[in-house]
Scaffold this motif. Structure first.
Motif, PDB file in Angstrom:
ATOM      1  N   ASN A   1       5.586   1.876  -0.989  1.00  0.00           N
ATOM      2  CA  ASN A   1       6.690   1.123  -1.579  1.00  0.00           C
ATOM      3  C   ASN A   1       7.613   0.577  -0.496  1.00  0.00           C
ATOM      4  O   ASN A   1       8.804   0.388  -0.714  1.00  0.00           O
ATOM      5  N   GLU A   2       7.063   0.348   0.696  1.00  0.00           N
ATOM      6  CA  GLU A   2       7.852  -0.170   1.803  1.00  0.00           C
ATOM      7  C   GLU A   2       6.933  -0.912   2.749  1.00  0.00           C
ATOM      8  O   GLU A   2       5.722  -0.748   2.713  1.00  0.00           O
ATOM      9  N   ASP A   3       7.493  -1.732   3.602  1.00  0.00           N
ATOM     10  CA  ASP A   3       6.710  -2.526   4.537  1.00  0.00           C
ATOM     11  C   ASP A   3       5.973  -1.619   5.515  1.00  0.00           C
ATOM     12  O   ASP A   3       6.401  -0.512   5.790  1.00  0.00           O
ATOM     13  N   GLY A   4       4.855  -2.106   6.040  1.00  0.00           N
ATOM     14  CA  GLY A   4       4.147  -1.343   7.060  1.00  0.00           C
ATOM     15  C   GLY A   4       2.644  -1.343   6.948  1.00  0.00           C
ATOM     16  O   GLY A   4       1.974  -0.636   7.702  1.00  0.00           O
ATOM     17  N   ILE A   5       2.066  -2.134   6.028  1.00  0.00           N
ATOM     18  CA  ILE A   5       0.606  -2.140   5.886  1.00  0.00           C
ATOM     19  C   ILE A   5      -0.079  -2.478   7.205  1.00  0.00           C
ATOM     20  O   ILE A   5      -0.960  -1.763   7.679  1.00  0.00           O
ATOM     21  N   LYS A   6       0.331  -3.587   7.823  1.00  0.00           N
ATOM     22  CA  LYS A   6      -0.346  -4.024   9.051  1.00  0.00           C
ATOM     23  C   LYS A   6      -0.057  -3.086  10.211  1.00  0.00           C
ATOM     24  O   LYS A   6      -0.917  -2.839  11.062  1.00  0.00           O
ATOM     25  N   HIS A   7       1.153  -2.547  10.259  1.00  0.00           N
ATOM     26  CA  HIS A   7       1.489  -1.589  11.317  1.00  0.00           C
ATOM     27  C   HIS A   7       0.596  -0.354  11.226  1.00  0.00           C
ATOM     28  O   HIS A   7       0.024   0.085  12.237  1.00  0.00           O
ATOM     29  N   CYS A   8       0.475   0.204  10.026  1.00  0.00           N
ATOM     30  CA  CYS A   8      -0.364   1.396   9.853  1.00  0.00           C
ATOM     31  C   CYS A   8      -1.834   1.073  10.104  1.00  0.00           C
ATOM     32  O   CYS A   8      -2.557   1.869  10.717  1.00  0.00           O
ATOM     33  N   SER A   9      -2.276  -0.099   9.646  1.00  0.00           N
ATOM     34  CA  SER A   9      -3.662  -0.499   9.867  1.00  0.00           C
ATOM     35  C   SER A   9      -3.975  -0.661  11.346  1.00  0.00           C
ATOM     36  O   SER A   9      -5.028  -0.226  11.820  1.00  0.00           O
TER      37      SER A   9
END
Length: 247
Positions: free
Chosen positions: A149-157
């Protein structure tokens, strides 16, 4: 958890000209919730799992938090002071598979603490070599799925895919996908009216990731050319250092 696929996903499964039988995939869900609590990350992962199974890939979903996994970067931490460590049994399943998919929620902009532990334990096995003298993970494909529920998809990927390729996994094109809801507290992927299940971007990219993993794993079939990457040959050579004058 079975996932209801849409019409184009079903069409691609039905008309698939490629033989993926014989491939195996392990999905490691790094949710913080123990079973049987609902995991939204597993919900998204089950889409990929359902596509793979429809194409003859044998799959296994592992919820890491359900297991007693010791901290550390050795293959078996019971040999390093821990009374119990269930990771070695998970590692066996990972090594028996052609494909690894790691799923994680986002917390404070980062992958979960469980995902970090899983990467550390995978790293602990990277010193093992296959029968050709390469890292034991060579010849396998990997990807990742992210929810939150927060930004960060590409960072975590980026973090997960870098880590996996560093260990020796091969990463296909578009090997990640994810879903995040409106910023702040709110509905998660599987919740009613969240928009997660209806999100075309997430569904499309998860589908692409799944097919690309199967294609790459089929091409590799556990084999990666053993030339220019043999650790023992490097270590045992008496190679010189020809450029000391440029220090």
């Amino acid at each position: 958890m079975k996932f209801n696929l849409n019409s184009i996903q079903e069409k691609w499964n039905r008309e698939n000209p490629y033989d993926f039988s014989g491939l195996k995939a392990v999905f490691i869900n790094c949710t913080l919730k123990k079973s049987p609590s609902l995991s939204h990350t597993e919900g998204l992962m089950s889409m990929s799992q359902t596509i793979m199974e429809a194409n003859g890939v044998k799959t296994k979903m592992i919820r890491a938090v359900d297991h007693t996994i010791a901290y550390g970067v050795q293959p078996d931490m019971t040999e390093h002071g821990w009374e119990k460590d269930e990771w070695p049994a998970i590692q066996e399943k990972v090594m028996d598979a052609n494909i690894l998919v790691i799923g994680t929620p986002i917390w404070l902009g980062e992958k979960s603490s469980i995902a970090t532990k899983v990467i550390e334990r995978l790293y602990g096995f990277s010193g093992k070599l296959n029968d050709k003298g390469q890292s034991a993970y060579y010849g396998r494909a990997a990807g990742c799925l992210i929810t939150g529920n927060e930004d960060g998809i590409k960072h975590c990927s980026m973090n997960l895919l870098y880590s996996l390729q560093h260990l020796g996994y091969s990463i296909p094109p578009q090997a990640d996908a994810g879903w995040i809801g409106e910023a702040g507290p709110g509905p998660s992927y599987l919740d009613k009216n969240s928009g997660g299940l209806e999100n075309d971007f997430t569904t499309r990219n998860t589908t692409y990731m799944t097919w690309n993993l199967m294609h790459l794993a089929r091409l590799l079939k556990g084999e990666f050319p053993a030339y220019g990457n043999i650790r023992n040959e490097w270590d045992e050579s008496n190679h010189e250092h020809p450029n000391p004058e440029y220090r």
